[in-house]
Enzyme design. Structure first.
Site, mmCIF file in Angstrom:
data_model
loop_
_atom_site.group_PDB
_atom_site.id
_atom_site.type_symbol
_atom_site.label_atom_id
_atom_site.label_comp_id
_atom_site.label_asym_id
_atom_site.label_seq_id
_atom_site.Cartn_x
_atom_site.Cartn_y
_atom_site.Cartn_z
ATOM 1 N N ARG A 50 0.722 -1.184 -0.078
ATOM 2 C CA ARG A 50 -0.069 -0.121 0.224
ATOM 3 C C ARG A 50 1.113 1.212 0.075
ATOM 4 O O ARG A 50 0.315 2.078 -0.578
ATOM 5 C CB ARG A 50 -0.860 -0.009 1.214
ATOM 6 C CG ARG A 50 -1.987 1.169 1.137
ATOM 7 C CD ARG A 50 -2.924 0.949 2.184
ATOM 8 N NE ARG A 50 -2.903 0.023 3.313
ATOM 9 C CZ ARG A 50 -2.366 0.471 4.456
ATOM 10 N NH1 ARG A 50 -1.807 1.637 4.426
ATOM 11 N NH2 ARG A 50 -2.481 -0.924 5.291
ATOM 12 N N TYR A 103 -14.043 20.901 -11.267
ATOM 13 C CA TYR A 103 -14.441 19.511 -11.739
ATOM 14 C C TYR A 103 -15.757 19.200 -10.950
ATOM 15 O O TYR A 103 -15.575 19.005 -9.689
ATOM 16 C CB TYR A 103 -13.207 18.644 -11.726
ATOM 17 C CG TYR A 103 -13.829 17.227 -12.089
ATOM 18 C CD1 TYR A 103 -14.430 16.966 -13.511
ATOM 19 C CD2 TYR A 103 -13.294 16.232 -11.301
ATOM 20 C CE1 TYR A 103 -14.730 15.344 -13.565
ATOM 21 C CE2 TYR A 103 -13.940 14.860 -11.394
ATOM 22 C CZ TYR A 103 -14.440 14.353 -12.825
ATOM 23 O OH TYR A 103 -14.832 13.177 -13.227
ATOM 24 N N ASP A 175 -5.670 22.095 -9.682
ATOM 25 C CA ASP A 175 -5.719 20.945 -10.460
ATOM 26 C C ASP A 175 -4.992 21.219 -11.954
ATOM 27 O O ASP A 175 -5.618 22.221 -12.508
ATOM 28 C CB ASP A 175 -7.174 20.676 -10.751
ATOM 29 C CG ASP A 175 -7.617 19.703 -11.559
ATOM 30 O OD1 ASP A 175 -6.855 19.201 -12.400
ATOM 31 O OD2 ASP A 175 -8.690 18.853 -11.363
ATOM 32 N N LYS A 200 -5.586 11.180 -17.654
ATOM 33 C CA LYS A 200 -5.948 11.922 -18.850
ATOM 34 C C LYS A 200 -4.396 11.913 -19.459
ATOM 35 O O LYS A 200 -4.104 10.717 -20.110
ATOM 36 C CB LYS A 200 -6.408 13.443 -18.468
ATOM 37 C CG LYS A 200 -7.381 13.309 -17.413
ATOM 38 C CD LYS A 200 -8.731 12.669 -17.871
ATOM 39 C CE LYS A 200 -9.762 12.815 -16.758
ATOM 40 N NZ LYS A 200 -11.043 11.983 -16.954
#
Ligand code: PLP
Length: 386
Positions: A50, A103, A175, A200
């Site tokens: 993790r 967003y 962002d 993206k």
């Protein structure tokens, strides 16, 4: 070395006598240490799945070069990256300033989740600069910017927002998915945190979800890492591998996305069906002068506002497209087109355009083929108008 060269070399294996060009994918929860001394040594970098494998460390190293950060950490998605960065800096009773162009799922996180824990949010006009300080309170812990907004394309004055944030003791979180770290460096403009939906442009092939969080300084990085740890954030090694593979070709893909996006935007600006083109490199885009000052290029994402058109004609337009997929995402090699609905979420500056807002992502196909596809779709739309 130039950044593009560093991104080819970053995080690559160096073991003897020979090693693959790329770290193989390490699917692991558990790492075994042959001796106690190895355990102590390993604890400095690789301990447990993790907390990341060599695939994660390699991607973090490359993205950190791209963003010019003190440290970069990974998150399971772009949305998780923004939300965890916000959580890192606020507690009950605190206040956030979030751009009205954010967003939309981030808005829902603020309104439906953070407010349950006593954190309040004010949405600000994305064209606000230093005057944002008039909205700050002693409890404002972060300004959350997105430049440009991914549907409406307002470019934000990041140096001015950074100045106001720093004067008020708040963090500026940006962002940076549109610029991908390639065309915009928010940390060099004063931001504390630059996040990306690596889903993206970084990954670039529409086949994985991942987020990156780059911090400008040690204290910011510590707070971010602590939030990721407490929330049990995990990224699969496969996704870290895919995203790093994307980073290796980022510069050439971004150049092509830019070239094709601009060609499409200029062609669309001349169409009689189009009212306005919202492309950062065109003067019609709000904040174009700031884009010229702060960005080194434009990606393949932009919107157009069509003149009002009946719904059946709009449907005919979408249904006639053969190369542009109808889909929500962007940043991959393929072109996309979606009916964006900013009017459904804006509160500070209601979106009052009469015609529909259509968002395009220019992929890596030939630009003239894409233009023919759009031409065919407009013909279908006009035929359906009657
Ligand atoms: C600007 C922006 N930020 C963040 C995200 C969220 O990324 P992800 O889908 O990886 O959660 C998106 C997704 O579309 C986006 O457009």
């Amino acid at each position: 070395m130039k950044e593009e060269t560093q991104l080819i070399a970053a995080g690559r294996p160096h073991s003897r006598p020979a090693h693959p060009v790329n770290h193989p994918v390490e699917r692991a929860s558990t790492f075994l240490f042959p001796t106690y001394d190895d355990f102590l040594e390993g604890a400095k970098s690789i301990t447990y799945g993790r907390l990341g494998t060599r695939n994660h460390r390699a991607l973090e190293e490359a993205v950190n070069i791209l963003e010019g950060g003190f440290e970069t950490r990974l998150a399971p998605s772009g949305l998780a990256a923004v939300n965890m960065a916000i959580i890192a800096f606020c507690e009950a009773g605190d206040h956030l300033l979030v751009t009205d162009s954010v967003y939309d799922p981030v808005r829902k996180f603020c309104d439906r989740f953070l407010n349950r824990f006593g954190v309040t949010t004010t949405y600000y006009d994305p064209q606000m600069g230093e005057e944002i300080s008039t909205l700050m309170t002693p409890r404002t812990k972060a300004i959350v910017a997105e430049s440009p907004g991914s549907l409406t394309f307002e470019i934000q004055d990041l140096p001015a927002l950074a100045k106001a944030a720093r004067a008020g003791g708040a963090k500026l979180i940006v962002d940076n998915t549109y610029g991908a770290g390639h065309f915009l460096k928010p940390l060099s403009l004063g931001a504390h945190v630059s996040i990306q939906a690596g889903t993206k442009y970084l990954a670039g092939h529409s086949d994985c979800l991942i987020g990156t969080i780059s911090s400008a300084d040690e204290a910011t990085a510590k707070a971010v890492f602590s939030a990721l740890l407490q929330l049990g954030s995990n990224v699969s090694a496969d996704d870290a591998y895919l995203a790093l593979r994307g980073v290796r070709t980022l510069a050439v893909r971004m150049a092509r996305h830019q070239e094709t996006g601009l060609k499409l935007a200029k062609w669309l600006a001349k169409r009689p069906e189009v009212d306005t083109v919202l492309h950062p490199a065109l003067k019609t885009c709000p904040g174009h002068a700031i884009w010229k000052r702060d960005f080194t290029g434009a990606s393949g994402l932009f919107s157009v506002i069509l003149k009002p058109v009946p719904l059946p004609a709009l449907k005919a337009y979408f249904n006639a497209l053969k190369l542009f997929g109808i889909g929500f995402s962007w940043g991959g090699f393929e072109s996309l087109c979606v009916h964006a609905r900013p009017e459904m979420s804006r509160t500070a500056e209601p979106w009052q355009e009469e015609g529909p807002t259509i968002r395009f992502h220019a992929g890596l196909e030939d630009a003239d083929d894409l233009i023919s596809d759009l031409d065919r779709a407009f013909a279908a739309m006009n035929a359906a108008k009657g």
